[in-house]
Design a protein around this motif. Structure first.
Motif, mmCIF file in Angstrom:
data_model
loop_
_atom_site.group_PDB
_atom_site.id
_atom_site.type_symbol
_atom_site.label_atom_id
_atom_site.label_comp_id
_atom_site.label_asym_id
_atom_site.label_seq_id
_atom_site.Cartn_x
_atom_site.Cartn_y
_atom_site.Cartn_z
ATOM 1 N N GLU A 286 42.195 16.702 30.366
ATOM 2 C CA GLU A 286 43.816 16.363 30.214
ATOM 3 C C GLU A 286 44.224 17.245 29.031
ATOM 4 O OE1 GLU A 286 47.382 13.009 29.465
ATOM 5 O OE2 GLU A 286 45.424 12.568 28.762
ATOM 6 N N TRP A 287 44.849 18.038 29.153
ATOM 7 C CA TRP A 287 45.476 19.022 28.118
ATOM 8 C C TRP A 287 47.125 18.723 27.693
ATOM 9 C CZ3 TRP A 287 43.736 22.309 24.510
ATOM 10 C CH2 TRP A 287 42.513 23.044 24.805
ATOM 11 N N LYS A 288 47.113 18.076 26.568
ATOM 12 C CA LYS A 288 48.684 17.989 26.190
ATOM 13 C C LYS A 288 49.228 18.865 25.111
ATOM 14 C CE LYS A 288 48.941 12.786 26.811
ATOM 15 N NZ LYS A 288 49.382 11.717 26.042
ATOM 16 N N VAL A 289 50.395 19.356 25.322
ATOM 17 C CA VAL A 289 51.107 20.481 24.564
ATOM 18 C C VAL A 289 52.269 19.572 23.927
ATOM 19 C CG1 VAL A 289 52.148 22.439 24.050
ATOM 20 C CG2 VAL A 289 49.852 22.328 25.306
ATOM 21 N N ASP A 290 52.621 19.601 22.910
ATOM 22 C CA ASP A 290 53.731 18.813 22.265
ATOM 23 C C ASP A 290 54.090 17.430 23.002
ATOM 24 O OD1 ASP A 290 55.918 19.047 20.456
ATOM 25 O OD2 ASP A 290 57.225 20.249 21.804
ATOM 26 N N ALA A 291 52.889 16.799 23.039
ATOM 27 C CA ALA A 291 52.620 15.410 23.652
ATOM 28 C C ALA A 291 53.058 15.377 24.878
ATOM 29 C CB ALA A 291 53.855 14.510 22.681
ATOM 30 N N VAL A 292 53.158 16.312 25.925
ATOM 31 C CA VAL A 292 53.345 16.346 27.167
ATOM 32 C C VAL A 292 52.141 16.934 28.094
ATOM 33 C CG1 VAL A 292 54.732 17.496 29.159
ATOM 34 C CG2 VAL A 292 55.833 16.544 26.998
ATOM 35 N N THR A 293 51.809 16.319 28.904
ATOM 36 C CA THR A 293 50.661 16.489 29.445
ATOM 37 C C THR A 293 50.946 17.972 30.591
ATOM 38 O OG1 THR A 293 49.689 14.320 30.003
ATOM 39 C CG2 THR A 293 48.688 16.231 31.474
ATOM 40 N N LYS B 83 55.296 25.864 15.411
ATOM 41 C CA LYS B 83 53.945 25.241 15.630
ATOM 42 C C LYS B 83 53.964 24.170 16.419
ATOM 43 C CE LYS B 83 51.834 26.922 11.483
ATOM 44 N NZ LYS B 83 51.128 26.605 9.887
ATOM 45 N N ILE B 84 53.182 23.919 17.460
ATOM 46 C CA ILE B 84 53.299 22.853 18.280
ATOM 47 C C ILE B 84 51.920 22.372 18.470
ATOM 48 C CG2 ILE B 84 53.819 22.205 20.704
ATOM 49 C CD1 ILE B 84 55.753 24.613 20.953
ATOM 50 N N SER B 85 51.705 20.854 18.438
ATOM 51 C CA SER B 85 50.450 20.373 18.327
ATOM 52 C C SER B 85 49.934 20.346 19.896
ATOM 53 C CB SER B 85 50.628 18.975 18.070
ATOM 54 O OG SER B 85 51.439 18.025 18.694
ATOM 55 N N ALA B 86 48.780 20.380 19.952
ATOM 56 C CA ALA B 86 47.899 20.519 21.473
ATOM 57 C C ALA B 86 46.587 19.634 21.107
ATOM 58 C CB ALA B 86 47.740 21.973 21.838
ATOM 59 N N GLU B 87 46.384 18.973 22.264
ATOM 60 C CA GLU B 87 45.103 18.208 22.458
ATOM 61 C C GLU B 87 44.528 18.383 23.888
ATOM 62 O OE1 GLU B 87 43.660 13.373 21.568
ATOM 63 O OE2 GLU B 87 45.692 14.028 22.298
ATOM 64 N N PHE C 279 46.979 23.637 17.155
ATOM 65 C CA PHE C 279 48.289 23.842 16.962
ATOM 66 C C PHE C 279 48.454 25.251 17.773
ATOM 67 C CE2 PHE C 279 48.028 21.037 13.596
ATOM 68 C CZ PHE C 279 49.099 20.201 13.710
ATOM 69 N N LEU C 280 49.482 25.274 18.509
ATOM 70 C CA LEU C 280 49.834 26.591 18.995
ATOM 71 C C LEU C 280 51.135 27.096 18.228
ATOM 72 C CD1 LEU C 280 49.774 25.500 22.863
ATOM 73 C CD2 LEU C 280 47.970 26.272 21.349
ATOM 74 N N ASN C 281 51.069 28.249 17.640
ATOM 75 C CA ASN C 281 52.091 28.804 16.832
ATOM 76 C C ASN C 281 52.688 29.688 17.607
ATOM 77 O OD1 ASN C 281 53.819 29.222 14.701
ATOM 78 N ND2 ASN C 281 52.570 30.624 13.892
ATOM 79 N N ILE C 282 54.025 29.238 18.385
ATOM 80 C CA ILE C 282 54.739 30.199 19.195
ATOM 81 C C ILE C 282 55.674 31.002 18.489
ATOM 82 C CG2 ILE C 282 55.933 30.379 21.138
ATOM 83 C CD1 ILE C 282 53.580 28.695 21.492
ATOM 84 N N VAL C 283 55.332 32.307 18.413
ATOM 85 C CA VAL C 283 56.369 33.231 17.622
ATOM 86 C C VAL C 283 56.949 34.343 18.254
ATOM 87 C CG1 VAL C 283 54.475 32.803 15.715
ATOM 88 C CG2 VAL C 283 53.941 34.853 17.263
#
Length: 489
Positions: A80-87, A104-108, A125-129
């Motif tokens: 499972e990949w979650k980005v910004d708490a969303v699967t 910056k968005i958290s990812a797990e 973290f994904l840093n969207i720039v």
């Protein structure tokens, strides 16, 4: 205790010991299938695992997952990949389009062993720039003199110059002048963005300050920004951002103005009886001390002007205009070329003149009371070529003069002007050098070919090895100015 009692106790204890020893193996122990996640950014803390992704670009992560018992067999594992708490994915590999928001968005990444229910996770973290947060910037004009901004991103994978559109601005205007910039740093040397200053002579907003993180204007300077009121028209002919302070210097109708915090100050020495006029390349801001000192070359009166604010707390309000400085006569009859701040001990400003084919470099010395004492000659040399000298640039970081003539850039120490070839463009380069900048370990050179539809070409060299790394021929309109804002490699 008597001997008989002791023997009785030992007889009771020995069977218990024998019973424990024979009980080994009555319990069932299982080895845990420990999961290891590799192939991703490694750091002891998630804050050190940051993936930079340009907005609208795609991030692809392909981790390697192994078990201490299962090896590479993942049939009993779920992902499972979650980005910004969303699967966003239930597969091992991540394919993520960064089109939601900046920042910056958290990812797990979570791996579950179905046979035991054991979970193993990896956080980052994904840093969207903005893709143009870092890059090579080019200010151009088309045949109608309309200004445009292009950028070759050093973040995005695409190796081409893109036209950059600015939020809230329909266009930049006509007759572009310059682009310059400074860096704003966060927690580390790699955490920065560019603050760009774009100047256009004929525009609704002739000076625009831009935050490169989202490429939005943060300050707009126009005629209504002037503090003096009246019929002031802001139509600058020179604009230069200070490298050390959030201040911009502009020349309007020949007079020197300071721009800061969205306002345009009154011109320096507005009632000057000699009616000074700042020459092209004629602003020399002392290193970090421009709030106290300033020097310009006066085109009308053919002399260097030296100003200060009386060394008071009233910054950038110049009240003293020094005349009769010793050594002024050294520059008589010579043609002014350029002046600059100088990153040299005891030297605040440096000047370059010519006469016939001879070049002359001068310095301005100050006394212990911070008042100008004298001009003195630093060096002289014969011009390196009979070709017309184009763009001239003093690099305060290396304390060297750089001059462009034809397809060659020449370099000289400020001390002696012993000019030597610094870089020469390839033989198939079309057009002469019009601008160049040296920054962040790179040399960015611009040429124009007036016979071509797309006139502008860009050449990028490694400043340490002088190896040509990139050549972009005929990729933009006529080039007016360039700027570098990249991560130092």
């Amino acid at each position: 205790m008597n001997l008989k009692s002791l023997i009785y106790i030992l007889c009771l204890f020995i069977p218990l010991v024998e019973g424990c020893s024979t009980d080994l193996g009555n319990y069932d122990y299982k080895d845990i299938n420990a999961i290891a996640i590799t192939g991703l950014l490694e750091n002891t803390h998630p804050t050190g695992r940051i993936y930079e992704i340009p907005f609208h670009d795609t991030l692809r992560l392909n981790p390697t997952v192994t078990g201490s018992l299962s090896g590479s067999d993942t049939s009993l594992l779920t992902f499972e990949w979650k980005v910004d708490a969303v699967t966003v994915s239930n597969t091992k590999n991540l394919f993520y389009v960064a089109n939601k928001r900046y920042g910056k968005i958290s990812a797990e990444f979570r791996v579950t062993d179905k046979s035991t229910g054991t979970k193993t996770s990896y956080s980052c973290f994904l840093n969207i720039v903005n893709p143009y947060k870092w890059g090579y910037y080019v200010l151009t004009q088309n045949r109608a003199k309309e200004a445009s901004l292009y950028c070759l991103s050093s973040i995005a994978k695409k190796n081409s110059f893109d036209k950059v559109l600015l939020s809230n601005l329909n266009n930049l205007g006509k007759n572009p002048l310059s682009i310059s910039g400074t860096k704003k740093y966060g927690a580390s040397s790699s955490d920065f963005f560019n603050v760009l200053t774009i100047a256009v002579e004929d525009a609704v907003n002739p000076v625009v300050v831009i935050d490169s993180r989202e490429f939005v204007p943060t300050l707009l300077y126009n005629s209504s920004s002037y503090v003096g009121g009246g019929n002031f028209v802001f139509r600058p002919t020179q604009v230069q951002a200070d490298l050390f302070h959030e201040v911009i210097y502009a020349v309007n109708e020949g007079k020197f103005h300071v721009l800061r915090k969205g306002t345009i100050a009154l011109p320096a020495f507005i009632n000057d009886p000699s009616d000074y006029k700042v020459a092209p390349n004629g602003i020399a801001t002392p290193l970090g001390n421009a709030r106290f000192f300033m020097s310009i070359y006066d085109e009308n009166n053919k002399r260097v002007r030296v100003w200060d604010n009386g060394i008071t707390s009233n910054e950038y309000n110049y009240v003293n205009d020094y005349e009769g400085i010793a050594g002024e006569e050294l520059m008589n009859g010579k043609t002014f070329i350029a002046c600059s701040y100088a990153n040299i001990p005891s030297i605040n400003q440096i000047y370059l003149f010519s006469q016939d084919r001879q070049l002359y470099s001068y310095r301005l010395d100050y006394g212990a009371d911070y008042k100008p004492i004298a001009f003195s000659q630093l060096g002289t040399a014969v011009a390196p070529t009979s070709s017309r000298i184009g763009y001239v640039y003093f690099d305060g970081r290396t304390s060297r003069w750089y001059l462009a003539a034809g397809k060659t850039i020449y370099m000289a120490s400020y001390l002696g002007l012993a000019l030597q070839k610094y870089v020469q463009l390839p033989s198939d380069a079309i057009g002469d050098i019009v601008k160049f900048k040296i920054l962040d370990g790179k040399v960015m050179i611009a040429t124009n070919d007036t016979a071509n539809g797309k006139q502008g070409s860009i050449y990028i060299y490694n400043a340490n090895t002088m190896v040509l790394e990139q050549a972009h021929k005929h990729v933009v309109d006529e080039i007016v100015d360039v700027h570098l804002g990249i991560l130092v490699e």
